[in-house]
Design a protein around this motif. Structure first.
Motif, PDB file in Angstrom:
ATOM      1  N   ASP A 130       0.832  -1.209   0.000  1.00 57.66           N
ATOM      2  CA  ASP A 130       0.000   0.000   0.000  1.00 57.66           C
ATOM      3  C   ASP A 130       0.867   1.260   0.000  1.00 57.66           C
ATOM      4  OD1 ASP A 130      -2.723   1.027   0.072  1.00 57.66           O
ATOM      5  OD2 ASP A 130      -2.189   1.821   2.029  1.00 57.66           O
ATOM      6  N   ASP A 131       1.907   1.249   0.819  1.00 57.37           N
ATOM      7  CA  ASP A 131       2.821   2.405   0.872  1.00 57.37           C
ATOM      8  C   ASP A 131       3.562   2.571  -0.456  1.00 57.37           C
ATOM      9  OD1 ASP A 131       2.050   3.002   3.413  1.00 57.37           O
ATOM     10  OD2 ASP A 131       3.908   2.367   4.402  1.00 57.37           O
ATOM     11  N   ALA A 132       3.945   1.442  -1.068  1.00 53.60           N
ATOM     12  CA  ALA A 132       4.661   1.500  -2.348  1.00 53.60           C
ATOM     13  C   ALA A 132       3.756   2.027  -3.458  1.00 53.60           C
ATOM     14  CB  ALA A 132       5.212   0.118  -2.711  1.00 53.60           C
ATOM     15  N   VAL A 133       2.479   1.626  -3.455  1.00 61.36           N
ATOM     16  CA  VAL A 133       1.516   2.137  -4.438  1.00 61.36           C
ATOM     17  C   VAL A 133       1.335   3.642  -4.261  1.00 61.36           C
ATOM     18  CG1 VAL A 133      -0.953   2.162  -5.040  1.00 61.36           C
ATOM     19  CG2 VAL A 133       0.270  -0.009  -4.873  1.00 61.36           C
ATOM     20  N   HIS A 134       1.226   4.080  -3.012  1.00 59.46           N
ATOM     21  CA  HIS A 134       1.081   5.517  -2.738  1.00 59.46           C
ATOM     22  C   HIS A 134       2.316   6.276  -3.227  1.00 59.46           C
ATOM     23  CE1 HIS A 134       0.962   9.221  -0.194  1.00 59.46           C
ATOM     24  NE2 HIS A 134      -0.301   9.177  -0.575  1.00 59.46           N
ATOM     25  N   ALA A 135       3.497   5.690  -2.985  1.00 59.63           N
ATOM     26  CA  ALA A 135       4.739   6.319  -3.444  1.00 59.63           C
ATOM     27  C   ALA A 135       4.782   6.377  -4.974  1.00 59.63           C
ATOM     28  CB  ALA A 135       5.950   5.539  -2.913  1.00 59.63           C
ATOM     29  N   TRP A 136       4.284   5.333  -5.630  1.00 63.84           N
ATOM     30  CA  TRP A 136       4.229   5.305  -7.098  1.00 63.84           C
ATOM     31  C   TRP A 136       3.333   6.434  -7.608  1.00 63.84           C
ATOM     32  CZ3 TRP A 136       6.415   2.453 -11.048  1.00 63.84           C
ATOM     33  CH2 TRP A 136       5.801   2.551 -12.305  1.00 63.84           C
ATOM     34  N   GLN A 137       2.208   6.615  -6.941  1.00 62.20           N
ATOM     35  CA  GLN A 137       1.236   7.613  -7.395  1.00 62.20           C
ATOM     36  C   GLN A 137       1.694   9.048  -7.119  1.00 62.20           C
ATOM     37  OE1 GLN A 137      -2.048   5.901  -5.239  1.00 62.20           O
ATOM     38  NE2 GLN A 137      -2.905   4.953  -7.068  1.00 62.20           N
ATOM     39  N   THR A 138       2.418   9.243  -6.016  1.00 61.35           N
ATOM     40  CA  THR A 138       2.850  10.603  -5.641  1.00 61.35           C
ATOM     41  C   THR A 138       4.282  10.910  -6.075  1.00 61.35           C
ATOM     42  OG1 THR A 138       3.653   9.856  -3.473  1.00 61.35           O
ATOM     43  CG2 THR A 138       1.348  10.582  -3.612  1.00 61.35           C
ATOM     44  N   GLY A 139       5.069   9.843  -6.315  1.00 63.90           N
ATOM     45  CA  GLY A 139       6.471  10.039  -6.685  1.00 63.90           C
ATOM     46  C   GLY A 139       7.388  10.222  -5.491  1.00 63.90           C
ATOM     47  N   LYS A 140       6.814  10.158  -4.266  1.00 62.96           N
ATOM     48  CA  LYS A 140       7.646  10.388  -3.073  1.00 62.96           C
ATOM     49  C   LYS A 140       7.350   9.380  -1.971  1.00 62.96           C
ATOM     50  CE  LYS A 140       8.446  15.337  -3.681  1.00 62.96           C
ATOM     51  NZ  LYS A 140       9.861  15.180  -3.966  1.00 62.96           N
ATOM     52  N   PHE A 141       8.382   9.104  -1.177  1.00 64.47           N
ATOM     53  CA  PHE A 141       8.236   8.303   0.033  1.00 64.47           C
ATOM     54  C   PHE A 141       9.144   8.906   1.089  1.00 64.47           C
ATOM     55  CE2 PHE A 141       9.485   4.705   2.790  1.00 64.47           C
ATOM     56  CZ  PHE A 141       8.229   4.387   3.290  1.00 64.47           C
ATOM     57  N   GLU A 142       8.541   9.271   2.201  1.00 64.42           N
ATOM     58  CA  GLU A 142       9.288   9.929   3.273  1.00 64.42           C
ATOM     59  C   GLU A 142      10.072  11.145   2.759  1.00 64.42           C
ATOM     60  OE1 GLU A 142       9.237   9.156   6.727  1.00 64.42           O
ATOM     61  OE2 GLU A 142       7.456   8.154   5.955  1.00 64.42           O
ATOM     62  N   GLY A 143       9.439  11.899   1.856  1.00 61.58           N
ATOM     63  CA  GLY A 143      10.032  13.136   1.355  1.00 61.58           C
ATOM     64  C   GLY A 143      11.062  12.965   0.255  1.00 61.58           C
ATOM     65  N   GLU A 144      11.369  11.721  -0.093  1.00 61.82           N
ATOM     66  CA  GLU A 144      12.377  11.463  -1.131  1.00 61.82           C
ATOM     67  C   GLU A 144      11.700  11.077  -2.446  1.00 61.82           C
ATOM     68  OE1 GLU A 144      15.793  11.695  -0.734  1.00 61.82           O
ATOM     69  OE2 GLU A 144      15.360  12.512   1.245  1.00 61.82           O
ATOM     70  N   SER A 145      12.315  11.480  -3.563  1.00 60.49           N
ATOM     71  CA  SER A 145      11.798  11.092  -4.881  1.00 60.49           C
ATOM     72  C   SER A 145      12.135   9.631  -5.141  1.00 60.49           C
ATOM     73  CB  SER A 145      12.427  11.970  -5.972  1.00 60.49           C
ATOM     74  OG  SER A 145      12.095  11.470  -7.253  1.00 60.49           O
TER      75      SER A 145
END
Length: 202
Positions: A130-145
């Motif tokens: 779920d977190d990886a999908v969100h990162a895919w959609q937003t382009g970011k995870f924990e503030g990093e591209s």
């Protein structure tokens, strides 16, 4: 639904077939020529391409100052390229797009798993996914591209199937008989409000 042969031939081998299918259901499109353009958080309407050549022409025109997602996996176009002319028409090829998209998603999964401390329990995987999908959609995870980030490597412990789409969904679906059914996309959702009487009254 993706064909098993397409997944076997084209998807990143580090992802289980069921996870590839769930990934494309969550973020992708059934149309290999699908193009989504966003600028400043707004969706920009673009002509629907009829051929791969038309699709790549639209992508090249739209890529300056906008986020352009392309194809089966809605991969962000232009990552790592210096010029839009470097974009190749095979980005809208089903196999190439699936290969590129799943390889990039696998990297994002590894980034997320590393942040979680590389858990070895399969039970944690739905949250990682779920977190990886969100990162895919937003382009970011924990503030990093995530698309530009370095691949941390390693393997991610995956479940054979994902019984829920996300943690919030999990509580609602605990008593569901068919939790493996894909989430209904907004475009495919039925009408929830009866609009038939509007305008009929005098």
């Amino acid at each position: 639904m993706l064909e098993a042969a397409l997944i076997k031939e084209c998807a990143d081998p580090s992802l289980k077939p069921a996870i590839v299918e769930q990934f494309v259901q969550a973020v992708g499109s059934e149309d290999p020529l699908a193009i989504t353009v966003k600028s400043g958080g707004r969706l920009i309407l673009v002509p629907k391409p009829k051929t791969p050549e038309e699709a790549i022409a639209i992508v090249r025109e739209s890529i300056g100052g906008a986020i352009v997602r392309v194809g089966l996996t809605q991969i962000p176009a232009g990552i790592g390229l210096k010029d839009a002319s470097e974009l190749k028409v095979d980005i809208v090829d089903r196999c190439t797009n699936l290969r590129m998209g799943t390889a990039m998603f696998a990297k994002i999964l590894r980034i997320v798993a590393k942040w979680y401390g590389n858990p070895t329990s399969e039970e944690v995987f739905p949250q990682l996914f779920d977190d990886a999908v969100h990162a895919w959609q937003t382009g970011k995870f924990e503030g990093e591209s995530v698309f530009q980030a370095k691949d941390p490597g390693g393997a991610v412990v995956q479940r054979s199937t994902l019984k829920v789409d996300d943690a919030a969904h999990a509580e609602e679906d605990e008593t569901a008989e068919t939790p493996d059914e894909p989430r209904v996309k907004p475009d495919n959702a039925g009408i929830r409000i009866d609009l038939t009487r509007i305008g009929g009254q005098k």
